[in-house]
Design an enzyme around this catalytic site. Structure first.
Site, PDB file in Angstrom:
ATOM      1  N   LYS A 194     -11.979  -4.157  20.429  1.00 29.70           N
ATOM      2  CA  LYS A 194     -11.123  -5.066  19.662  1.00 29.70           C
ATOM      3  C   LYS A 194     -11.656  -6.472  19.866  1.00 29.70           C
ATOM      4  CE  LYS A 194      -7.172  -4.920  17.314  1.00 29.70           C
ATOM      5  NZ  LYS A 194      -6.650  -3.895  16.420  1.00 29.70           N
ATOM      6  N   GLY A 202       7.443  -1.021   2.582  1.00 28.91           N
ATOM      7  CA  GLY A 202       6.276  -1.867   2.312  1.00 28.91           C
ATOM      8  C   GLY A 202       5.096  -1.033   1.872  1.00 28.91           C
ATOM      9  N   TYR A 235       6.390   2.744   1.027  1.00 29.19           N
ATOM     10  CA  TYR A 235       6.516   3.063  -0.398  1.00 29.19           C
ATOM     11  C   TYR A 235       5.687   4.308  -0.748  1.00 29.19           C
ATOM     12  CZ  TYR A 235       5.858   2.991  -5.399  1.00 29.19           C
ATOM     13  OH  TYR A 235       5.796   3.375  -6.710  1.00 29.19           O
TER      14      TYR A 235
HETATM   15  P1  NAD Z   1       4.459  -4.056   5.208  1.00 23.28           P
HETATM   16  O1  NAD Z   1       4.650  -5.423   5.771  1.00 23.28           O
HETATM   17  O2  NAD Z   1       3.806  -3.882   3.898  1.00 23.28           O
HETATM   18  O3  NAD Z   1       5.896  -3.320   5.119  1.00 23.28           O
HETATM   19  C1  NAD Z   1       6.899  -3.461   6.046  1.00 23.28           C
HETATM   20  C2  NAD Z   1       8.235  -3.365   5.285  1.00 23.28           C
HETATM   21  O4  NAD Z   1       9.288  -3.336   6.249  1.00 23.28           O
HETATM   22  C3  NAD Z   1       8.503  -4.545   4.368  1.00 23.28           C
HETATM   23  O5  NAD Z   1       8.880  -4.090   3.088  1.00 23.28           O
HETATM   24  C4  NAD Z   1       9.620  -5.305   5.073  1.00 23.28           C
HETATM   25  O6  NAD Z   1      10.479  -5.973   4.147  1.00 23.28           O
HETATM   26  C5  NAD Z   1      10.333  -4.173   5.772  1.00 23.28           C
HETATM   27  N1  NAD Z   1      11.160  -4.569   6.901  1.00 23.28           N
HETATM   28  C6  NAD Z   1      10.999  -5.594   7.764  1.00 23.28           C
HETATM   29  N2  NAD Z   1      11.994  -5.626   8.639  1.00 23.28           N
HETATM   30  C7  NAD Z   1      12.811  -4.590   8.360  1.00 23.28           C
HETATM   31  C8  NAD Z   1      14.028  -4.088   8.923  1.00 23.28           C
HETATM   32  N3  NAD Z   1      14.589  -4.667   9.963  1.00 23.28           N
HETATM   33  N4  NAD Z   1      14.573  -2.997   8.369  1.00 23.28           N
HETATM   34  C9  NAD Z   1      14.013  -2.395   7.311  1.00 23.28           C
HETATM   35  N5  NAD Z   1      12.881  -2.829   6.724  1.00 23.28           N
HETATM   36  C10 NAD Z   1      12.287  -3.905   7.245  1.00 23.28           C
HETATM   37  O7  NAD Z   1       3.714  -3.235   6.356  1.00 23.28           O
HETATM   38  P2  NAD Z   1       2.920  -1.845   6.197  1.00 23.28           P
HETATM   39  O8  NAD Z   1       1.490  -2.144   5.979  1.00 23.28           O
HETATM   40  O9  NAD Z   1       3.648  -0.960   5.261  1.00 23.28           O
HETATM   41  O10 NAD Z   1       3.033  -1.271   7.674  1.00 23.28           O
HETATM   42  C11 NAD Z   1       4.259  -0.752   8.171  1.00 23.28           C
HETATM   43  C12 NAD Z   1       4.098  -0.412   9.643  1.00 23.28           C
HETATM   44  O11 NAD Z   1       3.036   0.537   9.801  1.00 23.28           O
HETATM   45  C13 NAD Z   1       3.710  -1.598  10.528  1.00 23.28           C
HETATM   46  O12 NAD Z   1       4.310  -1.412  11.795  1.00 23.28           O
HETATM   47  C14 NAD Z   1       2.209  -1.487  10.646  1.00 23.28           C
HETATM   48  O13 NAD Z   1       1.717  -2.068  11.842  1.00 23.28           O
HETATM   49  C15 NAD Z   1       2.040   0.019  10.678  1.00 23.28           C
HETATM   50  N6  NAD Z   1       0.715   0.494  10.226  1.00 23.28           N
HETATM   51  C16 NAD Z   1       0.293   0.219   8.968  1.00 23.28           C
HETATM   52  C17 NAD Z   1      -0.959   0.701   8.542  1.00 23.28           C
HETATM   53  C18 NAD Z   1      -1.440   0.436   7.133  1.00 23.28           C
HETATM   54  O14 NAD Z   1      -2.369   1.113   6.696  1.00 23.28           O
HETATM   55  N7  NAD Z   1      -0.858  -0.500   6.406  1.00 23.28           N
HETATM   56  C19 NAD Z   1      -1.749   1.455   9.413  1.00 23.28           C
HETATM   57  C20 NAD Z   1      -1.279   1.737  10.696  1.00 23.28           C
HETATM   58  C21 NAD Z   1      -0.032   1.250  11.089  1.00 23.28           C
END
Ligand code: NAD
Length: 369
Positions: free
Chosen positions: A80, A182, A186
């Site tokens: 990292k 998110g 979705y």
């Molecule tokens: P994102 O920011 O697109 O979506 C997060 C969603 O959670 C948003 O719509 C936000 O409004 C909502 N949110 C925030 N606080 C909330 C609450 N208290 N209650 C309900 N909803 C709430 O993030 P993402 O890319 O979809 O990632 C989601 C999680 O998965 C994160 O923890 C991220 O670290 C993890 N993750 C994502 C990926 C990836 O490919 N994007 C890969 C590994 C891990």
């Protein structure tokens, strides 16, 4: 902080401090373990309150990447990097190119990618100076948005859990509570809807909830209620530390399987889940789809191959469940065991010398004759 003590504790291979007065670069690269291959891990940019905080964060994240790559079946190690700075204020082309030059000096021992505070444009700047970078824009041969792959991986991991608890991999008719709609949440809802699952959803953003109601017939609940709704599977896809002292007694699910990082506030919360008979799919195992997808760029990106590799998250979660039963340990402990067993197996392989050991000497003595 006694840095060598820290390195010894978890057997870190190397820490590199990168400094460039001209560009203001202050970065740290941590290579934790390269037994399985070059260390891959994102570059985080964050205004750390101290240099020590930056080192500690980078060490922790690098070690996590070793485990994640190992359980995902990737031939990659863990590393990292962090850049100390404010991503809103301190970014420049020269800063990232300068960082790229440092990465290049490591000759492929470390490969960087996007992370919190960095973007595909930053990766493009790094790419000018080094080829040891993934997660660049699609137009540069990159793999694009990882979220659909992360969601697909979560679905596969969920199948493994559902099979364990209900005896079938089908999600048809199962009730899944998705927290966060998110990028990942979705896509996960879309996949679950196609499978015929019943969705209960929550997000702090009303527009996202409305979209899920409209497109998937999801049932909305308030954000503070989603952890306590009765369901088969709770899928945290928003925040970390959702399993804590406060939420634990409220949980009314049989499985926790979602994309969020650091789902357990502390390891003891994983033990409590196990005591309560709730099957937890460890976060770094089930959410590895994005990593698996981006790592595919190293072989010349192929979406079909990446997809089939992401599908194997089902096997990884099955493997974790099997170790959990074998060793009578909670699944978050079993995940670490699965990673370490693979690393140890590869490290312990027979070492074979090939070719003549002193070939150049032989050549020299022949030349003298
Ligand atoms: P994102 O920011 O697109 O979506 C997060 C969603 O959670 C948003 O719509 C936000 O409004 C909502 N949110 C925030 N606080 C909330 C609450 N208290 N209650 C309900 N909803 C709430 O993030 P993402 O890319 O979809 O990632 C989601 C999680 O998965 C994160 O923890 C991220 O670290 C993890 N993750 C994502 C990926 C990836 O490919 N994007 C890969 C590994 C891990």
């Amino acid at each position: 902080m006694q840095i060598f003590e820290k390195l010894e504790e978890y057997r870190y291979e190397q820490v590199v401090f990168c400094h460039d007065k001209a560009t203001g670069l202050k970065a740290i690269i941590v290579i934790h373990n390269t037994t399985l291959g070059p260390a891959l891990g994102g570059c985080r940019m964050y205004p750390y309150e101290s240099e020590e905080a930056a080192v500690v964060d980078c060490l922790r994240l690098a070690r996590g990447m070793t485990y994640k790559a190992a359980v995902s079946g990737l031939n990659l190690g863990g590393g990292k990097s962090v850049i100390i700075g404010d991503p809103e204020r301190d970014k420049s082309e020269a800063l990232f190119r300068s960082f790229g030059r440092y990465i290049e000096t490591l000759g492929g021992r470390y490969i960087t990618a996007e992370d919190v505070g960095t973007s595909t444009e930053d990766m493009a700047n790094i790419q000018v100076e080094t080829s040891y970078v993934v997660g660049v824009d699609k137009t540069y041969g990159g793999s694009g948005d990882p979220s659909p792959f992360t969601a697909l991986g979560v679905l596969q991991g969920m199948r493994a859990c559902v099979e364990e608890v209900f005896g079938t991999t089908s999600l048809e008719g199962r009730t899944v509570a998705v927290q966060g709609l998110g990028h990942v949440g979705y896509h996960l809802c879309r996949l679950l809807d196609e499978e015929g699952a019943n969705l209960i959803v929550a997000d702090v953003r009303k527009d996202r909830v409305e979209q899920a109601i409209r497109e998937f017939g999801a049932k909305p609940v308030a954000p503070e209620e989603i952890v306590s709704v009765p369901c088969d599977v709770f899928a945290p896809c928003a925040l970390g530390a959702v399993v804590n002292d406060e939420s634990l007694p409220k949980l009314r699910c049989q499985i926790i399987a979602g994309s969020a990082n650091n789902v357990l506030l502390e390891p003891r919360h994983g033990e409590e889940l196990s005591r309560r008979g709730i099957l937890y799919a460890p976060d770094y195992v089930i959410n590895a789809g994005g990593l698996i997808n981006v790592a595919d760029e190293l072989e010349g990106y192929n979406a079909q191959r990446a997809t089939s590799r992401v599908m194997r998250i089902y096997d990884a979660v099955k493997g974790v469940i099997a170790i959990s039963k074998r060793d009578r340990v909670p699944t978050h402990v079993a995940a670490d065991t699965l990673a370490l067993e693979r690393i140890e197996a590869i490290a312990g392989m027979v070492r074979l010398h090939t070719g003549h050991p002193y070939g150049h000497l032989q050549r020299r003595s022949r030349e003298r004759l």
